[in-house]
Design a protein around this motif. Structure first.
Motif, short mmCIF file in Angstrom:
data_model
loop_
_atom_site.label_atom_id
_atom_site.label_comp_id
_atom_site.label_asym_id
_atom_site.label_seq_id
_atom_site.Cartn_x
_atom_site.Cartn_y
_atom_site.Cartn_z
N GLN A 109 5.11 9.72 -13.91
CA GLN A 109 5.48 8.44 -13.72
C GLN A 109 5.72 8.06 -11.83
O GLN A 109 4.50 6.71 -11.76
CB GLN A 109 6.87 7.65 -14.38
N VAL A 110 5.42 8.50 -11.24
CA VAL A 110 4.81 8.56 -9.81
C VAL A 110 3.89 8.62 -9.56
O VAL A 110 3.39 7.74 -8.76
CB VAL A 110 5.95 9.50 -8.46
N PHE A 111 3.26 9.80 -10.47
CA PHE A 111 1.63 10.42 -9.92
C PHE A 111 0.52 9.41 -10.16
O PHE A 111 -0.74 8.63 -9.75
CB PHE A 111 1.40 11.49 -10.70
N LEU A 112 1.10 8.20 -11.44
CA LEU A 112 0.55 8.07 -11.63
C LEU A 112 0.75 6.28 -11.69
O LEU A 112 -0.64 5.46 -11.40
CB LEU A 112 0.86 6.90 -13.21
N LEU A 113 0.92 5.95 -10.79
CA LEU A 113 1.58 4.71 -9.89
C LEU A 113 1.16 4.96 -7.83
O LEU A 113 1.37 3.43 -7.76
CB LEU A 113 2.82 3.81 -10.48
N TYR A 114 1.21 5.76 -8.12
CA TYR A 114 1.78 6.05 -6.88
C TYR A 114 0.43 6.00 -5.69
O TYR A 114 -0.57 6.23 -6.35
CB TYR A 114 2.44 6.89 -5.81
N ASN A 115 0.30 6.07 -4.83
CA ASN A 115 -0.69 5.43 -3.78
C ASN A 115 -0.41 6.06 -2.38
O ASN A 115 0.30 5.73 -1.58
CB ASN A 115 -1.65 4.57 -4.35
N PRO A 116 -1.46 6.36 -1.19
CA PRO A 116 -1.73 6.91 0.11
C PRO A 116 -0.26 5.55 0.91
O PRO A 116 0.32 5.94 1.94
CB PRO A 116 -2.90 7.65 0.59
N VAL A 117 -0.37 4.43 0.40
CA VAL A 117 0.11 3.11 0.99
C VAL A 117 1.46 3.58 0.87
O VAL A 117 1.95 3.07 1.88
CB VAL A 117 -0.97 2.05 0.83
N THR A 118 1.48 4.29 -0.09
CA THR A 118 3.29 3.30 -0.55
C THR A 118 3.74 5.21 0.04
O THR A 118 5.32 5.84 -1.20
CB THR A 118 3.47 4.07 -1.82
#
Length: 322
Positions: free
Chosen positions: A258-267
């Protein structure tokens, strides 16, 4: 006169006791052979995927070389742990992992309990079954699909959430690019996905509550809320405590998908957790020894937490896992 032996006195000799126990065990094994056969796949799963990989823990104390192999790599002792604790990312990852788990426990853990109590009070069987089926369905949606749903729902151009925001005269919000919204999004998505499935355990526990208690309470004039508070909740208290202890033991295990699919360097500031951090340094950067040290630290913390939580629960409520 000859002294009576131990069998004449009614006392079985130790050799005979061992033989009887072996015979009893064999009879029990033959009688319940299918139960033990069905147990084999579960035991193999834990053996292959849980216990055998434990030998890889030694990688955390070595400087792994693909050429030399695990056992031939140089021994570095606690150097990888020293690097972890001195890293500028360690406190951020630790804080994010703990906060995300705390939010899950505060908001996500009571959700299936409340839902199970509500479903248990429904007297229309057909409506109850339809409701349960609808609530269970999200559990079978993979996180890949669910992440796509969340991304489309929160899209700043076509998302329903931003259409509501703009309808009230505000500018669209880039939810997935704002660190302050990330934890709320993850927790909300996790609750929506798992809350229906989690009710199964509590509904099963409620079937073990004696129905005569409800009848007696109703005769005594207890309201529905009083029956829930004084009968239903105490009746499933043991189940609640056990599941809470298991959640506390996994407080640093937030889930990778869930985290890997929704996060990005900004978050990364609020969304980077141990699972994603280990993935980046282990697979992307190739620092397998360091990544193993991170995973071992997380497992050690979880072990300590579940042991201490078990003793605390036993001291406070008298209920525990062991």
């Amino acid at each position: 006169m000859a002294q009576p032996n131990s069998e004449m006195k009614g006392i079985m000799p130790p050799e005979r006791i061992i033989t009887v126990k072996k015979e009893s065990f064999l009879k029990h094994l033959v009688k319940n052979k299918w139960l033990y056969i069905f147990l084999i796949p579960g035991l193999l799963y834990f053996l292959v995927f849980k216990y055998v990989p434990m030998f890889g823990i030694v990688i955390a104390f070595k400087q792994l070389s693909i050429v030399k192999g695990i056992w031939g790599s140089d021994w570095v002792g606690l150097a990888n742990f020293e690097t972890l604790f001195s890293s500028s990312h360690f406190l951020r990852v630790l804080r994010n992992s703990i906060l995300l788990s705390v939010y899950q426990i505060i908001f996500g853990f009571p959700a299936p309990i409340i839902l199970a109590l509500m479903l248990n009070e429904i007297r229309q069987i057909a409506f109850k079954r339809i409701s349960q089926t609808i609530l269970y369905l999200p559990h079978f949606i993979s996180w890949v699909v669910l992440a796509g749903i969340v991304i489309n729902f929160l899209s700043p151009t076509t998302g329903i959430a931003n259409q509501i925001v703009t309808a009230f005269g505000h500018e669209p919000i880039k939810f997935l690019q704002e660190p302050e919204y990330f934890r709320s999004i993850i927790v909300s998505a996790e609750i929506w996905k798992s809350v229906g499935w989690g009710t199964i355990i509590y509904l099963a526990a409620m079937t073990g509550v004696d129905p005569t208690l409800y009848e007696s309470a109703k005769i005594d004039g207890a309201s529905r809320m009083q029956r829930i508070y004084y009968i239903t909740i105490p009746g499933i208290a043991t189940t609640i405590v056990i599941l809470l202890l298991l959640n506390l033991g996994n407080i640093l295990d937030n889930g990778f998908d869930q985290v890997f699919l929704l996060y990005n360097p900004v978050t990364y500031e609020t969304g980077d957790i141990f699972e994603t951090y280990t993935y980046r340094i282990g697979l992307q950067d190739g620092r397998m020894s360091y990544a193993t040290a991170v995973g071992l630290f997380k497992s050690a913390v979880g072990f300590i937490l579940i042991i201490s939580s078990n003793y605390a629960a036993r001291a406070i409520s008298g209920k525990s896992i062991w």
